[in-house]
Design a protein around this motif. Structure first.
Motif, mmCIF file in Angstrom:
data_model
loop_
_atom_site.group_PDB
_atom_site.id
_atom_site.type_symbol
_atom_site.label_atom_id
_atom_site.label_comp_id
_atom_site.label_asym_id
_atom_site.label_seq_id
_atom_site.Cartn_x
_atom_site.Cartn_y
_atom_site.Cartn_z
ATOM 1 N N THR A 24 -31.964 4.565 -11.344
ATOM 2 C CA THR A 24 -32.778 5.848 -10.765
ATOM 3 C C THR A 24 -32.662 6.638 -12.169
ATOM 4 O O THR A 24 -31.616 7.066 -12.791
ATOM 5 C CB THR A 24 -31.892 6.235 -9.828
ATOM 6 N N GLU A 26 -32.512 10.420 -14.110
ATOM 7 C CA GLU A 26 -31.627 11.540 -13.685
ATOM 8 C C GLU A 26 -32.583 12.727 -13.360
ATOM 9 O O GLU A 26 -33.655 12.869 -14.071
ATOM 10 C CB GLU A 26 -31.123 11.890 -15.203
ATOM 11 N N LEU A 27 -32.782 13.132 -12.099
ATOM 12 C CA LEU A 27 -33.511 13.907 -11.614
ATOM 13 C C LEU A 27 -33.551 15.424 -11.634
ATOM 14 O O LEU A 27 -34.464 16.106 -11.984
ATOM 15 C CB LEU A 27 -33.821 13.606 -9.850
ATOM 16 N N GLN A 28 -31.893 15.650 -11.615
ATOM 17 C CA GLN A 28 -31.652 17.184 -11.596
ATOM 18 C C GLN A 28 -31.836 17.554 -13.065
ATOM 19 O O GLN A 28 -31.583 16.997 -14.200
ATOM 20 C CB GLN A 28 -30.325 17.459 -11.142
ATOM 21 N N ALA A 44 -38.303 6.582 -7.670
ATOM 22 C CA ALA A 44 -36.829 6.789 -7.710
ATOM 23 C C ALA A 44 -36.446 6.685 -5.991
ATOM 24 O O ALA A 44 -35.290 6.199 -5.611
ATOM 25 C CB ALA A 44 -36.632 8.209 -8.281
ATOM 26 N N ALA A 48 -33.577 4.144 -4.260
ATOM 27 C CA ALA A 48 -32.307 4.850 -3.653
ATOM 28 C C ALA A 48 -32.424 4.329 -2.218
ATOM 29 O O ALA A 48 -31.542 4.926 -1.373
ATOM 30 C CB ALA A 48 -32.342 6.362 -3.513
ATOM 31 N N SER A 122 -26.014 18.237 -10.966
ATOM 32 C CA SER A 122 -26.066 16.650 -11.394
ATOM 33 C C SER A 122 -25.047 15.748 -10.843
ATOM 34 O O SER A 122 -24.933 14.569 -10.211
ATOM 35 C CB SER A 122 -26.393 16.429 -12.904
ATOM 36 N N LEU A 125 -24.966 15.293 -7.090
ATOM 37 C CA LEU A 125 -25.923 14.609 -6.573
ATOM 38 C C LEU A 125 -25.634 13.051 -6.855
ATOM 39 O O LEU A 125 -25.680 12.149 -5.842
ATOM 40 C CB LEU A 125 -27.338 14.900 -7.221
ATOM 41 N N VAL A 126 -24.974 12.701 -7.978
ATOM 42 C CA VAL A 126 -24.977 11.382 -8.308
ATOM 43 C C VAL A 126 -23.571 10.776 -7.549
ATOM 44 O O VAL A 126 -23.585 9.573 -7.211
ATOM 45 C CB VAL A 126 -24.663 11.319 -9.930
ATOM 46 N N VAL A 157 -35.930 16.280 -4.448
ATOM 47 C CA VAL A 157 -34.629 15.745 -5.283
ATOM 48 C C VAL A 157 -33.651 14.854 -4.311
ATOM 49 O O VAL A 157 -33.462 13.859 -4.567
ATOM 50 C CB VAL A 157 -34.110 16.708 -6.105
ATOM 51 N N SER A 161 -33.070 10.834 -4.302
ATOM 52 C CA SER A 161 -32.071 10.387 -4.806
ATOM 53 C C SER A 161 -31.207 9.617 -3.528
ATOM 54 O O SER A 161 -30.085 9.248 -3.728
ATOM 55 C CB SER A 161 -30.802 11.633 -5.015
#
Length: 520
Positions: A24, A26-28, A44, A48, A122, A125-126, A157, A161
Protein backbone atom coordinates in the motif's frame (compact mmCIF):
# COMPACT_ATOMS: atom_id res chain seq x y z
CA UNK A 1 -4.39 -15.50 29.16
CA UNK A 2 -3.65 -11.92 28.24
CA UNK A 3 -3.73 -9.33 31.02
CA UNK A 4 -4.47 -6.50 28.58
CA UNK A 5 -7.47 -4.44 29.62
CA UNK A 6 -9.76 -3.70 26.66
CA UNK A 7 -13.02 -1.92 26.12
CA UNK A 8 -14.57 -4.67 24.01
CA UNK A 9 -13.78 -7.75 21.92
CA UNK A 10 -12.69 -5.85 18.78
CA UNK A 11 -9.18 -7.25 19.18
CA UNK A 12 -10.53 -10.77 18.70
CA UNK A 13 -12.38 -10.02 15.45
CA UNK A 14 -11.29 -11.69 12.23
CA UNK A 15 -9.08 -9.42 10.15
CA UNK A 16 -9.89 -8.99 6.46
CA UNK A 17 -6.71 -9.08 4.43
CA UNK A 18 -6.30 -7.23 1.16
CA UNK A 19 -5.26 -8.71 -2.15
CA UNK A 20 -1.61 -9.52 -2.68
CA UNK A 21 0.40 -7.17 -4.80
CA UNK A 22 2.42 -4.05 -4.38
CA UNK A 23 2.55 -2.67 -0.86
CA UNK A 24 0.00 0.00 0.00
CA UNK A 25 1.48 3.37 -0.93
CA UNK A 26 2.26 5.79 1.83
CA UNK A 27 -0.85 7.93 1.93
CA UNK A 28 -0.26 10.46 4.66
CA UNK A 29 1.60 13.49 3.41
CA UNK A 30 1.59 12.64 -0.31
CA UNK A 31 0.21 15.69 -2.10
CA UNK A 32 -0.65 13.56 -5.13
CA UNK A 33 -3.20 11.50 -3.24
CA UNK A 34 -6.66 12.53 -2.11
CA UNK A 35 -10.28 12.43 -3.25
CA UNK A 36 -9.16 13.64 -6.70
CA UNK A 37 -6.51 10.93 -7.14
CA UNK A 38 -9.14 8.37 -8.10
CA UNK A 39 -7.51 5.13 -9.17
CA UNK A 40 -4.53 5.23 -6.80
CA UNK A 41 -6.65 5.70 -3.68
CA UNK A 42 -9.11 3.04 -4.82
CA UNK A 43 -6.25 0.63 -5.48
CA UNK A 44 -4.89 1.25 -2.00
CA UNK A 45 -8.32 0.73 -0.45
CA UNK A 46 -8.81 -2.59 -2.24
CA UNK A 47 -5.39 -3.78 -1.14
CA UNK A 48 -6.38 -2.84 2.43
CA UNK A 49 -9.42 -5.13 2.29
CA UNK A 50 -12.09 -2.63 1.22
CA UNK A 51 -13.09 -4.32 -2.06
CA UNK A 52 -16.53 -5.39 -0.84
CA UNK A 53 -17.33 -1.85 0.31
CA UNK A 54 -16.16 -0.24 -2.93
CA UNK A 55 -17.99 -2.81 -5.06
CA UNK A 56 -21.22 -1.98 -3.23
CA UNK A 57 -20.63 1.75 -3.70
CA UNK A 58 -19.97 1.19 -7.41
CA UNK A 59 -23.29 -0.61 -7.65
CA UNK A 60 -25.25 1.93 -5.60
CA UNK A 61 -23.59 5.04 -7.03
CA UNK A 62 -22.34 4.26 -10.55
CA UNK A 63 -19.71 6.66 -11.79
CA UNK A 64 -20.30 9.00 -14.67
CA UNK A 65 -17.88 10.48 -17.20
CA UNK A 66 -15.91 12.04 -14.35
CA UNK A 67 -14.32 9.74 -11.79
CA UNK A 68 -13.87 12.36 -9.10
CA UNK A 69 -16.13 14.80 -7.25
CA UNK A 70 -16.94 18.00 -9.10
CA UNK A 71 -18.86 19.49 -6.20
CA UNK A 72 -17.83 19.97 -2.59
CA UNK A 73 -16.37 17.02 -0.67
CA UNK A 74 -19.00 14.23 -0.71
CA UNK A 75 -18.61 13.69 3.04
CA UNK A 76 -20.35 17.02 3.59
CA UNK A 77 -23.62 15.27 2.71
CA UNK A 78 -23.38 12.60 5.40
CA UNK A 79 -21.94 15.13 7.87
CA UNK A 80 -24.94 17.38 7.33
CA UNK A 81 -27.37 14.52 7.92
CA UNK A 82 -25.77 13.67 11.25
CA UNK A 83 -25.49 17.27 12.42
CA UNK A 84 -29.18 17.90 11.80
CA UNK A 85 -30.26 15.01 14.03
CA UNK A 86 -31.08 15.48 17.70
CA UNK A 87 -28.95 13.61 20.24
CA UNK A 88 -26.48 12.38 17.62
CA UNK A 89 -22.73 12.97 17.94
CA UNK A 90 -20.55 13.12 14.84
CA UNK A 91 -16.88 12.13 14.64
CA UNK A 92 -14.65 12.49 11.57
CA UNK A 93 -11.49 10.54 10.84
CA UNK A 94 -9.42 11.97 8.03
CA UNK A 95 -6.68 14.37 7.03
CA UNK A 96 -6.66 17.60 9.03
CA UNK A 97 -7.17 19.77 5.93
CA UNK A 98 -10.24 17.77 4.94
CA UNK A 99 -11.74 17.94 8.42
CA UNK A 100 -11.09 21.68 8.59
CA UNK A 101 -12.91 22.25 5.29
CA UNK A 102 -15.84 20.05 6.26
CA UNK A 103 -16.33 21.64 9.67
CA UNK A 104 -16.05 25.11 8.15
CA UNK A 105 -18.73 24.48 5.53
CA UNK A 106 -20.98 22.67 8.02
CA UNK A 107 -20.98 25.71 10.31
CA UNK A 108 -21.38 28.00 7.32
CA UNK A 109 -24.62 26.11 6.61
CA UNK A 110 -25.86 26.51 10.16
CA UNK A 111 -24.61 23.57 12.22
CA UNK A 112 -24.99 24.39 15.90
CA UNK A 113 -22.90 21.65 17.45
CA UNK A 114 -19.31 20.52 17.53
CA UNK A 115 -17.79 18.04 15.11
CA UNK A 116 -15.52 15.44 16.70
CA UNK A 117 -12.14 14.75 15.10
CA UNK A 118 -9.66 11.94 15.65
CA UNK A 119 -6.25 13.13 14.35
CA UNK A 120 -3.58 10.79 13.04
CA UNK A 121 -0.10 10.70 11.57
CA UNK A 122 1.78 8.25 9.40
CA UNK A 123 2.76 6.11 12.38
CA UNK A 124 -0.70 5.80 13.93
CA UNK A 125 -2.17 5.12 10.49
CA UNK A 126 0.24 2.30 9.66
CA UNK A 127 0.38 0.66 13.10
CA UNK A 128 -3.37 0.59 13.67
CA UNK A 129 -3.22 3.07 16.53
CA UNK A 130 -5.72 5.27 14.66
CA UNK A 131 -8.44 2.65 15.07
CA UNK A 132 -7.65 2.41 18.77
CA UNK A 133 -7.91 6.21 19.06
CA UNK A 134 -11.27 6.14 17.30
CA UNK A 135 -12.48 3.38 19.61
CA UNK A 136 -11.34 5.37 22.66
CA UNK A 137 -13.16 8.49 21.43
CA UNK A 138 -16.36 6.54 20.84
CA UNK A 139 -16.29 5.08 24.35
CA UNK A 140 -15.69 8.55 25.75
CA UNK A 141 -18.65 10.00 23.82
CA UNK A 142 -21.12 7.17 24.51
CA UNK A 143 -23.15 8.93 27.20
CA UNK A 144 -26.83 7.83 27.06
CA UNK A 145 -27.89 11.01 28.86
CA UNK A 146 -26.58 13.06 25.95
CA UNK A 147 -26.75 10.90 22.84
CA UNK A 148 -28.86 8.26 21.14
CA UNK A 149 -26.14 7.52 18.60
CA UNK A 150 -22.56 8.31 17.64
CA UNK A 151 -21.70 8.45 13.93
CA UNK A 152 -18.07 7.86 12.96
CA UNK A 153 -17.06 8.71 9.39
CA UNK A 154 -13.89 7.61 7.62
CA UNK A 155 -12.74 10.10 4.98
CA UNK A 156 -10.45 9.23 2.05
CA UNK A 157 -7.15 8.35 3.74
CA UNK A 158 -8.52 6.13 6.55
CA UNK A 159 -10.78 4.35 4.04
CA UNK A 160 -7.86 3.77 1.66
CA UNK A 161 -5.80 2.49 4.59
CA UNK A 162 -8.52 0.05 5.65
CA UNK A 163 -9.28 1.52 9.09
CA UNK A 164 -11.95 -1.03 10.15
CA UNK A 165 -14.92 0.86 11.57
CA UNK A 166 -16.91 -2.39 11.29
CA UNK A 167 -14.95 -3.61 14.32
CA UNK A 168 -16.36 -0.88 16.56
CA UNK A 169 -18.98 -2.15 19.02
CA UNK A 170 -22.54 -1.73 17.75
CA UNK A 171 -23.60 -0.08 21.01
CA UNK A 172 -21.99 1.22 24.19
CA UNK A 173 -24.05 1.93 27.32
CA UNK A 174 -27.17 1.91 25.16
CA UNK A 175 -25.72 4.42 22.68
CA UNK A 176 -25.75 3.19 19.09
CA UNK A 177 -22.45 3.29 17.19
CA UNK A 178 -22.71 3.78 13.43
CA UNK A 179 -19.52 3.65 11.37
CA UNK A 180 -19.48 4.63 7.69
CA UNK A 181 -16.85 5.18 4.98
CA UNK A 182 -17.42 8.18 2.71
CA UNK A 183 -14.38 8.44 0.41
CA UNK A 184 -14.28 10.96 -2.41
CA UNK A 185 -13.03 8.19 -4.71
CA UNK A 186 -16.12 6.02 -4.09
CA UNK A 187 -19.00 8.49 -3.62
CA UNK A 188 -19.50 10.77 -6.65
CA UNK A 189 -21.60 13.54 -5.01
CA UNK A 190 -22.34 14.89 -1.56
CA UNK A 191 -26.05 14.28 -2.24
CA UNK A 192 -25.39 10.54 -2.45
CA UNK A 193 -23.32 10.63 0.74
CA UNK A 194 -26.56 11.56 2.53
CA UNK A 195 -27.86 8.18 1.40
CA UNK A 196 -24.82 6.39 2.84
CA UNK A 197 -25.66 7.54 6.38
CA UNK A 198 -29.44 7.35 5.93
CA UNK A 199 -29.12 3.77 4.70
CA UNK A 200 -26.78 2.80 7.53
CA UNK A 201 -29.17 4.22 10.14
CA UNK A 202 -32.21 2.54 8.56
CA UNK A 203 -30.32 -0.75 8.55
CA UNK A 204 -29.52 -0.38 12.24
CA UNK A 205 -33.10 0.63 13.10
CA UNK A 206 -34.59 -2.23 11.06
CA UNK A 207 -32.50 -4.74 13.00
CA UNK A 208 -33.63 -3.14 16.26
CA UNK A 209 -37.26 -3.58 15.21
CA UNK A 210 -36.64 -7.21 14.33
CA UNK A 211 -35.06 -7.79 17.74
CA UNK A 212 -38.05 -6.53 19.74
CA UNK A 213 -40.22 -3.53 20.70
CA UNK A 214 -38.81 -0.06 20.05
CA UNK A 215 -39.83 3.39 21.38
CA UNK A 216 -42.57 5.19 19.52
CA UNK A 217 -41.86 8.61 17.96
CA UNK A 218 -42.10 11.68 20.18
CA UNK A 219 -45.06 12.89 18.13
CA UNK A 220 -46.95 9.62 18.51
CA UNK A 221 -48.09 7.14 15.88
CA UNK A 222 -50.55 8.15 13.14
CA UNK A 223 -53.94 6.46 13.13
CA UNK A 224 -53.78 6.39 9.32
CA UNK A 225 -51.41 4.49 7.02
CA UNK A 226 -48.43 6.70 6.27
CA UNK A 227 -46.17 7.49 3.33
CA UNK A 228 -42.50 7.93 4.24
CA UNK A 229 -40.86 10.76 2.30
CA UNK A 230 -37.35 10.09 1.01
CA UNK A 231 -35.11 13.10 0.42
CA UNK A 232 -34.46 16.47 2.03
CA UNK A 233 -37.01 19.08 0.99
CA UNK A 234 -38.34 22.51 1.87
CA UNK A 235 -40.19 22.34 5.23
CA UNK A 236 -43.54 23.32 3.70
CA UNK A 237 -43.49 20.42 1.23
CA UNK A 238 -44.15 17.56 3.70
CA UNK A 239 -47.07 19.56 5.11
CA UNK A 240 -48.51 20.08 1.63
CA UNK A 241 -48.02 16.39 0.78
CA UNK A 242 -49.88 15.47 3.96
CA UNK A 243 -52.81 17.64 2.90
CA UNK A 244 -52.93 15.98 -0.52
CA UNK A 245 -52.87 12.49 1.04
CA UNK A 246 -55.63 13.21 3.56
CA UNK A 247 -58.59 12.72 1.14
CA UNK A 248 -57.29 9.20 0.48
CA UNK A 249 -57.20 8.38 4.19
CA UNK A 250 -53.39 8.51 4.30
CA UNK A 251 -50.84 10.58 6.21
CA UNK A 252 -47.37 11.92 5.44
CA UNK A 253 -44.78 9.98 7.45
CA UNK A 254 -41.30 11.07 8.51
CA UNK A 255 -38.87 12.63 6.08
CA UNK A 256 -35.73 10.51 5.60
CA UNK A 257 -32.99 11.62 6.44
CA UNK A 258 -34.71 11.95 9.82
CA UNK A 259 -34.26 14.57 12.52
CA UNK A 260 -34.16 12.12 15.44
CA UNK A 261 -33.50 8.42 15.83
CA UNK A 262 -37.04 7.35 16.76
CA UNK A 263 -38.36 8.74 13.48
CA UNK A 264 -36.49 5.91 11.74
CA UNK A 265 -38.85 3.40 13.32
CA UNK A 266 -41.90 5.36 12.15
CA UNK A 267 -40.42 5.64 8.64
CA UNK A 268 -39.94 1.86 8.44
CA UNK A 269 -43.52 1.40 9.72
CA UNK A 270 -44.94 3.17 6.65
CA UNK A 271 -47.26 1.66 4.06
CA UNK A 272 -45.20 2.97 1.12
CA UNK A 273 -42.17 5.15 0.41
CA UNK A 274 -42.21 8.23 -1.82
CA UNK A 275 -38.77 8.52 -3.44
CA UNK A 276 -38.97 12.30 -3.82
CA UNK A 277 -35.22 12.27 -4.38
CA UNK A 278 -34.68 9.10 -6.41
CA UNK A 279 -30.97 8.49 -5.78
CA UNK A 280 -31.30 7.16 -2.19
CA UNK A 281 -30.33 3.65 -3.27
CA UNK A 282 -29.14 2.32 0.10
CA UNK A 283 -32.18 3.71 1.92
CA UNK A 284 -34.52 2.21 -0.67
CA UNK A 285 -32.80 -1.15 -0.22
CA UNK A 286 -33.60 -1.05 3.50
CA UNK A 287 -37.24 -0.12 2.87
CA UNK A 288 -37.57 -2.93 0.35
CA UNK A 289 -36.04 -5.35 2.87
CA UNK A 290 -38.83 -4.24 5.22
CA UNK A 291 -41.39 -5.03 2.49
CA UNK A 292 -42.32 -1.44 1.65
CA UNK A 293 -43.24 -0.48 -1.95
CA UNK A 294 -41.46 2.48 -3.57
CA UNK A 295 -43.23 5.21 -5.55
CA UNK A 296 -41.11 7.46 -7.78
CA UNK A 297 -41.50 11.09 -8.88
CA UNK A 298 -43.33 13.66 -6.72
CA UNK A 299 -46.53 15.76 -6.60
CA UNK A 300 -45.02 18.58 -8.64
CA UNK A 301 -47.14 20.58 -11.10
CA UNK A 302 -50.47 19.44 -12.52
CA UNK A 303 -49.32 16.35 -14.42
CA UNK A 304 -46.83 15.26 -11.78
CA UNK A 305 -49.36 15.54 -8.96
CA UNK A 306 -52.04 13.61 -10.87
CA UNK A 307 -49.65 10.78 -11.71
CA UNK A 308 -48.10 10.68 -8.22
CA UNK A 309 -51.45 10.48 -6.42
CA UNK A 310 -52.45 7.65 -8.77
CA UNK A 311 -49.16 5.85 -7.99
CA UNK A 312 -49.74 6.20 -4.24
CA UNK A 313 -53.27 4.85 -4.68
CA UNK A 314 -51.90 1.81 -6.51
CA UNK A 315 -49.31 1.19 -3.79
CA UNK A 316 -52.03 1.13 -1.12
CA UNK A 317 -54.60 -0.67 -3.26
CA UNK A 318 -57.08 2.23 -3.04
CA UNK A 319 -60.12 2.56 -5.25
CA UNK A 320 -60.15 4.89 -8.24
CA UNK A 321 -62.82 7.00 -6.51
CA UNK A 322 -60.54 7.66 -3.53
CA UNK A 323 -57.70 8.74 -5.81
CA UNK A 324 -60.03 10.91 -7.89
CA UNK A 325 -61.26 12.60 -4.72
CA UNK A 326 -57.73 13.75 -3.87
CA UNK A 327 -56.98 14.74 -7.47
CA UNK A 328 -60.17 16.79 -7.78
CA UNK A 329 -59.42 18.56 -4.50
CA UNK A 330 -56.00 19.84 -5.57
CA UNK A 331 -55.47 19.71 -9.35
CA UNK A 332 -57.68 22.73 -10.14
CA UNK A 333 -55.84 24.81 -7.53
CA UNK A 334 -52.50 23.78 -8.98
CA UNK A 335 -53.58 24.67 -12.51
CA UNK A 336 -54.83 28.04 -11.28
CA UNK A 337 -51.56 28.79 -9.47
CA UNK A 338 -49.54 27.89 -12.57
CA UNK A 339 -51.60 30.14 -14.84
CA UNK A 340 -51.43 33.00 -12.33
CA UNK A 341 -47.61 32.94 -12.29
CA UNK A 342 -46.41 32.37 -15.86
CA UNK A 343 -42.74 32.12 -16.82
CA UNK A 344 -41.79 33.16 -20.34
CA UNK A 345 -38.26 32.45 -21.47
CA UNK A 346 -35.65 29.81 -22.22
CA UNK A 347 -33.94 28.27 -19.19
CA UNK A 348 -31.11 25.75 -18.86
CA UNK A 349 -31.14 23.87 -15.57
CA UNK A 350 -28.42 21.92 -13.75
CA UNK A 351 -27.45 20.97 -10.22
CA UNK A 352 -26.37 18.24 -7.84
CA UNK A 353 -29.24 18.17 -5.31
CA UNK A 354 -31.26 15.41 -7.04
CA UNK A 355 -34.45 17.44 -7.55
CA UNK A 356 -33.43 18.97 -10.89
CA UNK A 357 -35.94 16.96 -12.95
CA UNK A 358 -38.79 17.96 -10.63
CA UNK A 359 -37.90 21.65 -10.90
CA UNK A 360 -37.72 21.35 -14.69
CA UNK A 361 -41.22 19.88 -14.77
CA UNK A 362 -42.54 22.76 -12.72
CA UNK A 363 -40.83 25.36 -14.92
CA UNK A 364 -42.23 23.80 -18.10
CA UNK A 365 -45.77 23.69 -16.72
CA UNK A 366 -45.32 27.35 -15.81
CA UNK A 367 -44.68 28.11 -19.49
CA UNK A 368 -40.87 28.13 -19.66
CA UNK A 369 -38.88 26.53 -22.46
CA UNK A 370 -36.34 24.19 -20.83
CA UNK A 371 -34.18 22.57 -23.54
CA UNK A 372 -31.55 21.09 -21.18
CA UNK A 373 -31.59 19.52 -17.71
CA UNK A 374 -28.38 18.19 -16.17
CA UNK A 375 -28.10 16.43 -12.83
CA UNK A 376 -24.93 15.14 -11.20
CA UNK A 377 -26.97 12.28 -9.71
CA UNK A 378 -27.35 8.92 -11.49
CA UNK A 379 -30.27 7.51 -13.42
CA UNK A 380 -32.47 5.23 -11.30
CA UNK A 381 -35.80 3.43 -11.84
CA UNK A 382 -37.50 6.01 -9.61
CA UNK A 383 -36.49 8.97 -11.81
CA UNK A 384 -37.54 7.35 -15.07
CA UNK A 385 -41.10 8.75 -15.10
CA UNK A 386 -39.79 12.32 -14.76
CA UNK A 387 -37.14 11.77 -17.43
CA UNK A 388 -39.70 10.37 -19.87
CA UNK A 389 -42.10 13.26 -19.24
CA UNK A 390 -39.32 15.74 -19.96
CA UNK A 391 -38.04 13.94 -23.06
CA UNK A 392 -41.56 13.85 -24.47
CA UNK A 393 -41.45 17.65 -24.40
CA UNK A 394 -38.14 17.92 -26.22
CA UNK A 395 -35.88 18.27 -23.19
CA UNK A 396 -32.37 16.80 -23.24
CA UNK A 397 -31.94 15.06 -19.88
CA UNK A 398 -28.35 14.35 -18.82
CA UNK A 399 -27.72 12.11 -15.80
CA UNK A 400 -24.27 12.23 -14.19
CA UNK A 401 -23.80 15.51 -16.01
CA UNK A 402 -20.35 17.01 -15.65
CA UNK A 403 -19.56 20.68 -15.20
CA UNK A 404 -18.35 20.65 -18.81
CA UNK A 405 -21.75 19.31 -19.97
CA UNK A 406 -23.64 22.01 -18.09
CA UNK A 407 -21.41 24.85 -19.29
CA UNK A 408 -21.50 23.60 -22.89
CA UNK A 409 -25.31 23.53 -22.85
CA UNK A 410 -25.49 27.01 -21.38
CA UNK A 411 -22.94 28.48 -23.80
CA UNK A 412 -24.46 26.74 -26.82
CA UNK A 413 -28.11 27.54 -26.10
CA UNK A 414 -27.54 31.05 -24.68
CA UNK A 415 -30.73 30.94 -22.59
CA UNK A 416 -32.59 33.82 -21.01
CA UNK A 417 -31.67 32.31 -17.65
CA UNK A 418 -29.17 29.68 -16.48
CA UNK A 419 -29.93 27.84 -13.24
CA UNK A 420 -26.99 25.82 -11.99
CA UNK A 421 -24.08 25.32 -9.63
CA UNK A 422 -21.67 28.07 -8.63
CA UNK A 423 -19.20 27.64 -11.55
CA UNK A 424 -22.06 27.50 -14.08
CA UNK A 425 -23.56 30.68 -12.65
CA UNK A 426 -20.15 32.37 -12.70
CA UNK A 427 -19.57 31.42 -16.34
CA UNK A 428 -23.06 32.56 -17.31
CA UNK A 429 -22.61 35.98 -15.72
CA UNK A 430 -19.30 36.42 -17.55
CA UNK A 431 -21.35 35.99 -20.74
CA UNK A 432 -23.99 38.49 -19.51
CA UNK A 433 -26.55 35.69 -19.11
CA UNK A 434 -28.74 36.04 -15.99
CA UNK A 435 -28.16 33.11 -13.65
CA UNK A 436 -29.41 31.68 -10.36
CA UNK A 437 -27.65 29.32 -7.96
CA UNK A 438 -29.79 26.18 -7.75
CA UNK A 439 -29.04 25.18 -4.15
CA UNK A 440 -29.68 28.47 -2.38
CA UNK A 441 -32.30 30.09 -4.61
CA UNK A 442 -34.31 27.21 -6.10
CA UNK A 443 -34.06 24.35 -3.58
CA UNK A 444 -34.95 26.76 -0.78
CA UNK A 445 -38.54 27.08 -2.07
CA UNK A 446 -41.63 24.87 -1.91
CA UNK A 447 -42.15 22.66 -4.97
CA UNK A 448 -45.07 20.37 -4.08
CA UNK A 449 -48.77 20.88 -4.76
CA UNK A 450 -50.48 24.29 -4.98
CA UNK A 451 -47.81 25.91 -2.74
CA UNK A 452 -45.05 24.99 -5.18
CA UNK A 453 -46.92 25.77 -8.38
CA UNK A 454 -46.24 29.50 -8.30
CA UNK A 455 -43.19 29.60 -6.04
CA UNK A 456 -40.53 29.91 -8.74
CA UNK A 457 -42.07 32.56 -10.96
CA UNK A 458 -41.12 35.62 -8.91
CA UNK A 459 -37.41 34.86 -8.55
CA UNK A 460 -37.06 33.45 -12.09
CA UNK A 461 -38.85 36.34 -13.81
CA UNK A 462 -36.93 38.92 -11.75
CA UNK A 463 -33.63 37.33 -12.77
CA UNK A 464 -34.55 37.26 -16.47
CA UNK A 465 -35.61 40.90 -16.30
CA UNK A 466 -32.03 41.80 -15.37
CA UNK A 467 -30.60 40.89 -18.79
CA UNK A 468 -29.99 44.52 -19.82
CA UNK A 469 -28.22 45.25 -16.54
CA UNK A 470 -25.96 42.21 -17.03
CA UNK A 471 -24.99 43.37 -20.52
CA UNK A 472 -24.25 46.88 -19.25
CA UNK A 473 -22.00 45.49 -16.52
CA UNK A 474 -20.13 43.31 -19.00
CA UNK A 475 -19.52 46.29 -21.29
CA UNK A 476 -18.36 48.40 -18.35
CA UNK A 477 -15.85 45.79 -17.10
CA UNK A 478 -14.83 44.49 -20.53
CA UNK A 479 -11.28 43.07 -20.43
CA UNK A 480 -10.79 43.58 -16.70
CA UNK A 481 -9.68 40.61 -14.63
CA UNK A 482 -9.24 38.19 -17.52
CA UNK A 483 -6.21 36.65 -19.15
CA UNK A 484 -3.02 38.60 -18.48
CA UNK A 485 -4.94 41.26 -16.54
CA UNK A 486 -6.25 38.83 -13.91
CA UNK A 487 -5.27 39.86 -10.39
CA UNK A 488 -4.21 43.25 -9.05
CA UNK A 489 -1.65 45.29 -11.03
CA UNK A 490 -0.23 48.77 -10.49
CA UNK A 491 1.00 48.82 -14.09
CA UNK A 492 0.81 46.69 -17.19
CA UNK A 493 1.92 43.08 -16.56
CA UNK A 494 5.33 42.02 -17.88
CA UNK A 495 4.40 39.33 -20.40
CA UNK A 496 7.21 36.87 -21.24
CA UNK A 497 6.21 34.74 -24.20
CA UNK A 498 9.54 32.87 -23.98
CA UNK A 499 8.70 31.71 -20.45
CA UNK A 500 5.29 30.59 -21.62
CA UNK A 501 6.76 28.55 -24.44
CA UNK A 502 9.27 26.92 -22.08
CA UNK A 503 6.53 26.07 -19.58
CA UNK A 504 4.36 24.55 -22.30
CA UNK A 505 7.25 22.32 -23.33
CA UNK A 506 7.66 21.15 -19.73
CA UNK A 507 3.97 20.36 -19.44
CA UNK A 508 3.97 18.45 -22.72
CA UNK A 509 7.00 16.44 -21.58
CA UNK A 510 5.23 15.56 -18.32
CA UNK A 511 2.12 14.52 -20.24
CA UNK A 512 4.12 12.22 -22.52
CA UNK A 513 5.91 10.69 -19.52
CA UNK A 514 2.61 10.04 -17.75
CA UNK A 515 1.21 8.46 -20.91
CA UNK A 516 4.24 6.21 -21.24
CA UNK A 517 3.89 5.20 -17.58
CA UNK A 518 0.26 4.21 -18.17
CA UNK A 519 1.33 1.94 -21.03
CA UNK A 520 3.84 0.21 -18.74
Amino acid sequence: MSEEVTYDDAANAQVIEGKSGDPTPELQGDPGLGCHSGAEMEKAARMAGQSELLDQYAKDYPQGPHDKPQSMCPAFGSLRVGLRMKRVATVLSGSACCVYGLTFVSHFYGARRSVGYVPFNSESLVTGKLFEDIRDSVHELADPDRFDAVVVTNLCVPTASGVPLRLLPSEINGVRIVGIDVPGFGIPTHAEAKDVLAGAMLNYARKEIQAGPVPKPAGGVSDRPSVALLGEMFPVDPVMIGQMLAPMGLAAGPVVPCREWRELYAALDCGAVAAIHPFYTAAIREFQAAGRPIVGSAPVGHDGTAAWLAGIGDAFGLSADKVAQAQNAFLPAIKGALSAAPINGTITLSGYEGSELLVARLLIESGADVPYVGTACPKTPWSEADAEWLRARGVTVKFRASLEDDCAAMEGLKPDLAIGTTPVVQKAKELAIPALYFTNLISARPLMGPAGAGSLAEVVNAAMAGKARMEHMREFFEGVGTGDTAGVWESDPNIREDYRALNLKKLEKQRRAAKAQEMI
